[in-house]
Enzyme design. Sequence first.
Site, PDB file in Angstrom:
ATOM      1  N   HIS A 313       0.837  -1.205   0.000  1.00  0.00           N
ATOM      2  CA  HIS A 313       0.000   0.000   0.000  1.00  0.00           C
ATOM      3  C   HIS A 313       0.872   1.255   0.000  1.00  0.00           C
ATOM      4  O   HIS A 313       0.677   2.167  -0.816  1.00  0.00           O
ATOM      5  CB  HIS A 313      -0.911  -0.001   1.221  1.00  0.00           C
ATOM      6  CG  HIS A 313      -1.638   1.286   1.430  1.00  0.00           C
ATOM      7  ND1 HIS A 313      -2.749   1.639   0.703  1.00  0.00           N
ATOM      8  CD2 HIS A 313      -1.400   2.334   2.272  1.00  0.00           C
ATOM      9  CE1 HIS A 313      -3.175   2.836   1.089  1.00  0.00           C
ATOM     10  NE2 HIS A 313      -2.375   3.277   2.038  1.00  0.00           N
ATOM     11  N   TYR A 314       1.834   1.320   0.893  1.00  0.00           N
ATOM     12  CA  TYR A 314       2.693   2.500   0.970  1.00  0.00           C
ATOM     13  C   TYR A 314       3.693   2.527  -0.182  1.00  0.00           C
ATOM     14  O   TYR A 314       4.093   3.605  -0.639  1.00  0.00           O
ATOM     15  CB  TYR A 314       3.383   2.555   2.327  1.00  0.00           C
ATOM     16  CG  TYR A 314       2.402   2.835   3.434  1.00  0.00           C
ATOM     17  CD1 TYR A 314       1.882   4.110   3.617  1.00  0.00           C
ATOM     18  CD2 TYR A 314       1.939   1.821   4.268  1.00  0.00           C
ATOM     19  CE1 TYR A 314       0.948   4.375   4.603  1.00  0.00           C
ATOM     20  CE2 TYR A 314       0.999   2.074   5.260  1.00  0.00           C
ATOM     21  CZ  TYR A 314       0.512   3.349   5.422  1.00  0.00           C
ATOM     22  OH  TYR A 314      -0.427   3.608   6.392  1.00  0.00           O
ATOM     23  N   HIS A 315       4.084   1.369  -0.646  1.00  0.00           N
ATOM     24  CA  HIS A 315       4.966   1.281  -1.812  1.00  0.00           C
ATOM     25  C   HIS A 315       4.311   1.955  -3.018  1.00  0.00           C
ATOM     26  O   HIS A 315       4.918   2.800  -3.685  1.00  0.00           O
ATOM     27  CB  HIS A 315       5.253  -0.193  -2.116  1.00  0.00           C
ATOM     28  CG  HIS A 315       6.098  -0.418  -3.329  1.00  0.00           C
ATOM     29  ND1 HIS A 315       7.447  -0.696  -3.258  1.00  0.00           N
ATOM     30  CD2 HIS A 315       5.793  -0.415  -4.650  1.00  0.00           C
ATOM     31  CE1 HIS A 315       7.931  -0.843  -4.482  1.00  0.00           C
ATOM     32  NE2 HIS A 315       6.934  -0.678  -5.349  1.00  0.00           N
ATOM     33  N   ILE A 318       4.208   5.818  -2.518  1.00  0.00           N
ATOM     34  CA  ILE A 318       5.428   6.619  -2.688  1.00  0.00           C
ATOM     35  C   ILE A 318       5.834   6.701  -4.162  1.00  0.00           C
ATOM     36  O   ILE A 318       6.370   7.724  -4.593  1.00  0.00           O
ATOM     37  CB  ILE A 318       6.591   6.112  -1.801  1.00  0.00           C
ATOM     38  CG1 ILE A 318       7.063   4.736  -2.234  1.00  0.00           C
ATOM     39  CG2 ILE A 318       6.228   6.149  -0.334  1.00  0.00           C
ATOM     40  CD1 ILE A 318       8.345   4.753  -3.015  1.00  0.00           C
ATOM     41  N   TYR A 490      -5.840   0.668  12.638  1.00  0.00           N
ATOM     42  CA  TYR A 490      -4.542   1.198  13.034  1.00  0.00           C
ATOM     43  C   TYR A 490      -4.434   1.248  14.559  1.00  0.00           C
ATOM     44  O   TYR A 490      -5.395   1.020  15.282  1.00  0.00           O
ATOM     45  CB  TYR A 490      -4.327   2.595  12.450  1.00  0.00           C
ATOM     46  CG  TYR A 490      -3.847   2.597  11.021  1.00  0.00           C
ATOM     47  CD1 TYR A 490      -2.572   2.152  10.700  1.00  0.00           C
ATOM     48  CD2 TYR A 490      -4.660   3.052   9.988  1.00  0.00           C
ATOM     49  CE1 TYR A 490      -2.114   2.163   9.394  1.00  0.00           C
ATOM     50  CE2 TYR A 490      -4.214   3.070   8.671  1.00  0.00           C
ATOM     51  CZ  TYR A 490      -2.942   2.620   8.389  1.00  0.00           C
ATOM     52  OH  TYR A 490      -2.493   2.637   7.091  1.00  0.00           O
TER      53      TYR A 490
END
Length: 702
Positions: A313-315, A318, A490
């Site tokens: 997801h964060y990959h 960015i 989270y």
Amino acid sequence: MKNIFFICFCALFAFSGCADDDDDLLTGGNVDIDLLPDAKPNDVVDPQVFEAINLNYPGLEKVKEFYEAGEHYYAANALLEYYRTRTNVTNPNLSLINVTISEAEQAKADYALVDYRFHVNNFYEDKETLKPYSVKQDGGINWEYSPKDASDEYQKQLHRHQWFIPQAKAYRVSGDEKYIQSWIEVYKNWIENNPKPTTGPNTTSWWQLQVSTRIGDQVQLLEYFKNSVNFTPEWLSTFLVEFAEQADFLVDYPYESGGNILISQANALATAGTLMPEFKNAEKWMNTGYQILSEEVQNQIMSDGWHKEMSLHYHIGIVADFYEAMKLAEANQLSSKLPSDFTEPLRKAAEVVMYFTYPNYFIKGSDNVVPMFNDSWSRTRNVLKNTNFKQYVEMFPDSEELKYMQTAGNGGTAQGRTPNNDMKLFDQAGYYVLRNGWTPASTVMILSNNKSNDASNSLSAYSHNQPDNGTFELYHNGRNFFPDSGVCTYYTSGGDNDLRYWFRGIDKHNTLSIGKQNIKKAAGKLLKSEEGATELVVFENQGYDNLKHRRAVFYVNKKFFVLVDEGIGNAEGTINLSFNLCEGTASEVVMDTDKNGVHTAFSNNNNIIVRTFANKAVTCSPFTGRIAYLVDGAYNTRQSYTIDMNKSADETARYITVILPVNGSTDTSSISAKFIDSGYSENSASVEVSVNGETHTLSYTL
């Protein structure tokens, strides 16, 4: 003075370029073409705006003239007219031509008008209607509100103002002034009640990610709203002063832990400096942002292409941030701000997304097309096709494989060529991919064996890394038979984290543990790989001080899988080998407890059968598993189980698991397996597996 201004203004109008669309100069505004507006006292304008703005910037001559004459209101009015007509910058992420708004965006815009029901991603008072919670209290807005049992994420996202852009689109489409009136009222209230902390970032309103998000949105909000009669010189001064304060804040407080938040921060600074060059500090913002981006594209993307936080997801996020920064620089003739090799690491990063996309991505209407390892969740095929892969093809037009992914997704007409079927080893991140094709009927196993690094060095509950080294997902013929449990929620400081803890639990993943206790270390190590008719990957992780998990995976003739698991060390207790299946009814996902396994019986004949064997007695313990596809606290139940073995300090726990995909019923499938070596060896293992009467001898030597 007024007549001189009229002549100058007409000349400016005649020779200035076109606005974003034809009606920009014809709608809204509060300036009579013949006269200046009625004078107002200086104190209606925030005087700090004239300290923040570079009055010598080209186009601001009238602003400077009025300011030096002591006419602050007229100076602010001239500044507003400048912003309404300027053509000196380009935002590639924004077009004001034929603005459209989705039904979901319209709902967000309208909910915010009543009782301050502000949209916060994944948090709803009514999940069916996506009705947000109300933050109204005593007739005003409670910016510290958080729903009962909500994670810290609610407060963080509340201060990202996710309903402002939908309101701006609603205004642009409808022309209804109620949307800008709501924005001004609410944002002014936020400014008054959330002053910049004197001690630096906090964890909510002035955390770097919140500030970065606001900056990125505000450059768009200005463009959407600037022609409204309600966008007054007074409000412009307030808006610009706050904008400058937030941009300066990002320069002063770079996110110390790095990662995706630092990249978002840098992107916001580059955006602020590029699109708001009239500010005195614009060059500092721009240079700081582009400098960080230039450094972090090398620092945060590892040599195998993975982002260091090892969450897909964060990959994906960015890579999108880097792409947007590059396009922003290009659109404003600032490409020299980024190094010539800026996109080189991004090619591998884009290919990571390609190899981690399951083949059901090519089925029209299919969802859940990527794995959910760590703090990641499933993504729809439309997002990948229409946004991510489209961006990748734009960056790398020579890649026939990325072109195929962009065009063939969601049942599209394919161009380019399919990527190859070779084993893919992402050793820096600790991910390994085995596959036999790219059609929806293909098989793909992705294994996760992460290792800590400077951007991802903690297995604490708040980290994006889950303590699950050795786990895997298995896609076959349109179905993910072993999907990761997901994130669900989270972390909440000082609050209820039961769901967070549950979904992070090691036994909620497809791997080995002792006493179902989470591992303490993520130090994944790839030991061996072989390609050929039968593919092999061997890896391990010293997750506990006294127990190491080694897993060998044989992909036999690219038809079925054999997993050899060993719990190595002097630990004693119950070893748990865990498996978490796909969703299905009790008649579709069927436990075979007496056979230490499970089989499926789906009506479309797309099934698997799983059997586990061991070097000593084991028991099969079913339990109710869970799976969460979003981060909203919601989850579904599914069948899970552990194969348990009592281990003494001088023993090695050894398991063989066979996973056989079957087209049709599994009733006639026969599976057996045994170790044929002399016991545990530090350097080798050998097993004999029989599937439907055919015997296979499988071994490895390190």
